[in-house]
Enzyme design. Structure first.
Site, PDB file in Angstrom:
ATOM      1  CE  LYS A  46      -3.490   2.571   0.626  1.00 33.34           C
ATOM      2  NZ  LYS A  46      -4.532   2.725  -0.385  1.00 33.34           N
ATOM      3  CB  CYS A 131      -3.108   9.093  -5.618  1.00 35.23           C
ATOM      4  SG  CYS A 131      -4.590   8.540  -4.722  1.00 35.23           S
ATOM      5  CG  ASN A 193      -2.825   4.895  -9.717  1.00 37.61           C
ATOM      6  OD1 ASN A 193      -3.732   4.447  -9.185  1.00 37.61           O
ATOM      7  ND2 ASN A 193      -1.698   5.275  -8.818  1.00 37.61           N
ATOM      8  N   GLY A 266      -4.456  -6.278  -9.101  1.00 36.53           N
ATOM      9  CA  GLY A 266      -5.031  -5.416  -8.273  1.00 36.53           C
ATOM     10  C   GLY A 266      -6.471  -5.963  -7.893  1.00 36.53           C
TER      11      GLY A 266
HETATM   12  C1  FMN Z   1      -9.117   0.189  -3.356  1.00 36.20           C
HETATM   13  C2  FMN Z   1      -7.919   0.463  -4.102  1.00 36.20           C
HETATM   14  C3  FMN Z   1      -6.598   1.248  -3.558  1.00 36.20           C
HETATM   15  C4  FMN Z   1      -5.591   1.652  -4.202  1.00 36.20           C
HETATM   16  N1  FMN Z   1      -4.529   2.147  -3.466  1.00 36.20           N
HETATM   17  C5  FMN Z   1      -3.384   2.682  -4.114  1.00 36.20           C
HETATM   18  C6  FMN Z   1      -2.140   3.132  -3.422  1.00 36.20           C
HETATM   19  O1  FMN Z   1      -2.371   3.373  -2.125  1.00 36.20           O
HETATM   20  N2  FMN Z   1      -1.229   3.592  -4.334  1.00 36.20           N
HETATM   21  C7  FMN Z   1      -1.386   3.326  -5.588  1.00 36.20           C
HETATM   22  O2  FMN Z   1      -0.185   3.670  -6.079  1.00 36.20           O
HETATM   23  N3  FMN Z   1      -2.169   2.633  -6.383  1.00 36.20           N
HETATM   24  C8  FMN Z   1      -3.322   2.419  -5.607  1.00 36.20           C
HETATM   25  N4  FMN Z   1      -4.407   1.767  -6.259  1.00 36.20           N
HETATM   26  C9  FMN Z   1      -4.308   1.433  -7.913  1.00 36.20           C
HETATM   27  C10 FMN Z   1      -3.783  -0.010  -8.154  1.00 36.20           C
HETATM   28  O3  FMN Z   1      -2.796  -0.100  -7.610  1.00 36.20           O
HETATM   29  C11 FMN Z   1      -4.015  -0.192  -9.679  1.00 36.20           C
HETATM   30  O4  FMN Z   1      -3.066   0.756 -10.268  1.00 36.20           O
HETATM   31  C12 FMN Z   1      -5.201   0.045 -10.245  1.00 36.20           C
HETATM   32  O5  FMN Z   1      -6.182  -0.143  -9.381  1.00 36.20           O
HETATM   33  C13 FMN Z   1      -5.290  -0.605 -11.384  1.00 36.20           C
HETATM   34  O6  FMN Z   1      -5.359  -1.919 -11.582  1.00 36.20           O
HETATM   35  P1  FMN Z   1      -6.422  -2.983 -11.547  1.00 36.20           P
HETATM   36  O7  FMN Z   1      -7.414  -2.622 -12.395  1.00 36.20           O
HETATM   37  O8  FMN Z   1      -5.911  -4.314 -11.772  1.00 36.20           O
HETATM   38  O9  FMN Z   1      -6.936  -2.786  -9.852  1.00 36.20           O
HETATM   39  C14 FMN Z   1      -5.599   1.383  -5.541  1.00 36.20           C
HETATM   40  C15 FMN Z   1      -6.618   0.743  -6.366  1.00 36.20           C
HETATM   41  C16 FMN Z   1      -7.628   0.320  -5.549  1.00 36.20           C
HETATM   42  C17 FMN Z   1      -8.837  -0.468  -6.147  1.00 36.20           C
END
Ligand code: FMN
Ligand code: FAD
Ligand code: FES
Lengths: 304, 258
Positions: A46, A131, A193, A266
């Site tokens: 995280k 973010c 992201n 993710g």
């Molecule tokens: C609930 C949640 C929390 C996330 N928190 C972070 C974070 O703290 N830092 C970050 O760089 N990306 C964060 N992300 C982004 C994910 O790491 C990722 O880049 C994004 O969700 C796309 O991938 P996915 O579609 O496989 O989830 C978060 C995503 C979700 C869904």
């Protein structure tokens, strides 16, 4: 036997191309009841900030078609608590541990990196400049190539460890950002992201998450992520770590072909806690059936 | 230690117009389940991606019971699953009711909030306690009866079509004089009901534990999506994860609109 290893430049080798995406895997210990976390070639934590952050008020998440919007607001326990509480568990992890760092100001990024780079069980860093859910910092650093370049240059001075920059798709051209990272000394870039997303309750007319606009993730965003990886791979030589909407092994192969050297899982963790195991099985079978002896042979092999 | 399993449905029975009871064969989860905890049920190939959380309504002889109300697409899908169907289930999740010793236990369930109370009742009965079980529903169609209750069962409906006429909190107030003190009250139901009950228990100095709901993505502390505002003992405000730190809280620690 398929060779699943992946090299991310000179500094990091992964036993397989699967890592965890920041914010979707807690701090690593939450899923360890249901699977062996050594299945992941790498773990990305995280986002951590130098001071703890309580995050945004609820509601923080909403389910949307084939995806979700989140507005967690980088809630995290802070660097020191992380080091105290998670050292025992994470230092036993056999893969590569990457700590994701977030900051509101340059100094917050620097302070966190300076502290964490001294820790021997941390192998590298992913810098979150993307973010969409915080008022200051976050994506502000990832939108302007000049600001981004300056930040990367200064971070590079502070660590010799693996340094990767996590980019936002919410920009006109992600390729320009990726180029800037390479030029300023980053070892790799991670993308994407979350995308800007919002949803409204049509009866109460209220936005469905606290911050009105949050970050969209999940299967719905995969085509945007694939396009981003293709764009970036045309302009940079440093490794790309791809993510966005991966839900199965087929998706991972697609990312590798597009030009990603490794991927992060993710949102899939929420709907399939065993995803990593199923994906590894698929990748081995796919390579066997297609006479691919090393998974790294797939990287960038899209046939235009 | 939670488990993620593929388990068989033993039966999936309609209890009333929109309520169902599902019995699932999963001894590994049953063995370690405690009243107040919940499980996640998973779905495949759908536009909706989140699993769905359900309170454990019973856990014995290797069989896990959930009681659910059909309110949308995923619960509708569940209502169509037949015995023999394999489902993916994760649990047990969350914390548990802390069972107080001595005094009288009063279990109050509003609507489908009855589910965790049934498991709590089972567990109190095996401890030789004879709890009150108060069940409230909007009307007769939303009410269902269980044959195997071994406690004082008290039913109320808002429209008086079955049992006491009025909501379950006013029913509790009507019965309270006849209950031997001290009272330990446990409740699960809509936020509005919890809020009214919390105000009453505070006034009467009854200790009250509530089980609350929040939309969950992971159900196990991965995403921080289910945060709710809580007070710590020192009066500090913090966000608590309902899936991990909850779903059971001391009523005084939660904000029912948080
Ligand atoms: C609930 C949640 C929390 C996330 N928190 C972070 C974070 O703290 N830092 C970050 O760089 N990306 C964060 N992300 C982004 C994910 O790491 C990722 O880049 C994004 O969700 C796309 O991938 P996915 O579609 O496989 O989830 C978060 C995503 C979700 C869904
Ligand atoms: C800890 C906990 C225990 C629960 N126990 C029970 C139970 O024992 N019996 C029962 O019938 N219901 C229970 N629920 C509620 C149940 O999870 C929802 O009714 C179900 O998710 C609805 O899904 P749907 O697709 O049918 O409806 P939808 O149309 O998708 O949603 C209807 C409503 O259900 C709730 N909901 C939807 N998705 C989620 C989610 N991912 N997490 C939490 N809530 C959601 C929301 O309030 C939403 O407005 C519990 C919820 C929680 C958080
Ligand atoms: S639902 Fe993910 S942390 Fe609670």
């Amino acid at each position: 036997m398929v060779d699943m290893r992946i090299k991310l430049g000179e500094k990091i080798s992964l036993d397989n191309p699967l890592m965890t995406a920041s914010g979707t895997f807690g701090y690593g210990n939450e899923l360890s009841d249901v699977l062996d976390i050594n299945n992941y070639g790498g773990i990305v934590t995280k986002s951590l900030s130098i001071e703890p952050r309580i995050g945004n008020p609820p509601p923080r998440i909403v389910e949307t078609h084939c995806g979700m919007i989140n507005s967690i607001g980088l809630a995290n326990i802070g660097v020191e608590t992380f080091l105290e509480e998670k050292a025992g568990f994470l230092s036993d992890y056999k893969g590569q541990l990457i700590v994701n760092i977030a900051g509101r100001t340059d100094d917050e990024y620097f302070a966190a990196l300076k502290r964490l780079t001294q820790v021997d069980w941390i192998q590298g860093f992913e810098i979150n400049v993307s973010c969409p859910n915080v008022k200051e910092g976050g994506i502000e650093f990832g939108k302007d190539p000049k600001v981004l370049g300056q930040l990367v240059k200064e971070l590079r001075q502070l660590t010799d460890k693996f340094l990767m920059i996590k980019l936002s798709p919410n920009v006109t051209d992600i390729g320009i950002m990726a180029e800037k990272c390479q030029e300023c000394g980053a070892d790799a870039v991670a993308m994407i992201n979350t995308l800007y997303g919002a949803a409204i309750d049509i009866y109460s007319r209220k936005p469905l998450i606290n911050s009105v606009i949050g970050g969209l993730s999940g299967p719905a965003i995969k085509p945007v992520a694939i396009a981003s990886v293709i764009k970036a791979s045309k302009v940079i030589d440093i490794p790309i770590i791809g993510m966005g909407g991966i839900s199965c092994g087929q998706d991972v192969v697609e990312f590798l072909l597009a030009g990603a050297s490794a991927v992060e899982l993710g949102t899939v963790h929420f709907f399939n806690p065993h995803a990593v195991i199923e994906i590894l099985e698929f990748l081995k079978k796919y390579c066997d059936e297609n006479n691919i002896s090393a998974i790294s042979d797939l990287v960038g092999k899209i046939d235009y | 230690m939670k488990k993620y399993l593929s388990s068989k449905i033993i039966s999936n029975q309609q209890l009333s117009k929109s309520f169902f009871q599902m019995d699932i064969n999963c001894p590994e989860i049953v063995k370690i389940s405690e009243p107040g905890q919940f499980v996640n049920i998973y779905f495949s190939g759908d536009k909706k991606i989140f699993p769905r959380p359900f309170s454990i309504a019973g856990a014995k002889n290797g069989i896990l019971k959930i009681v659910y109300k059909v309110v949308g697409s995923q619960t509708l899908q569940m209502s169509r699953w037949k015995s023999g169907h394999d489902l993916k289930i994760l649990g047990p999740l969350g914390n548990k009711f802390s069972i107080k010793t001595g005094g009288t236990h009063v279990l109050i369930g509003g609507g489908v909030g009855i589910a965790p109370m049934l498991f709590l009742k089972d567990s109190l009965v095996t401890k030789n306690s004879k709890p009150y079980l108060l069940i409230g529903a909007r009307n007769k169609d939303e009410m269902f009866l269980f044959e195997d209750y071994e406690s004082e069962l008290n039913l109320s409906t808002d429209d008086g079509s079955h049992g006491f006429r009025g909501n379950v909190v006013s029913y509790f107030q009507a019965l309270v004089d006849s209950m031997e003190k001290p009272l330990h009250v446990y409740c699960c139901g809509p936020d509005k009901m919890l809020e009214v009950l919390a105000a009453y228990c505070k006034k009467m100095k009854f200790d009250l534990q509530v089980s609350i709901e929040k939309v969950m993505a992971c159900g196990m502390g991965l995403c921080q999506g289910c945060a709710t505002k809580t007070k710590t003992e020192s009066g500090e405000i913090k966000y608590s994860l309902v899936c991990k730190d909850g779903p059971v809280y001391n009523a005084g620690d939660v904000f029912f609109n948080g």
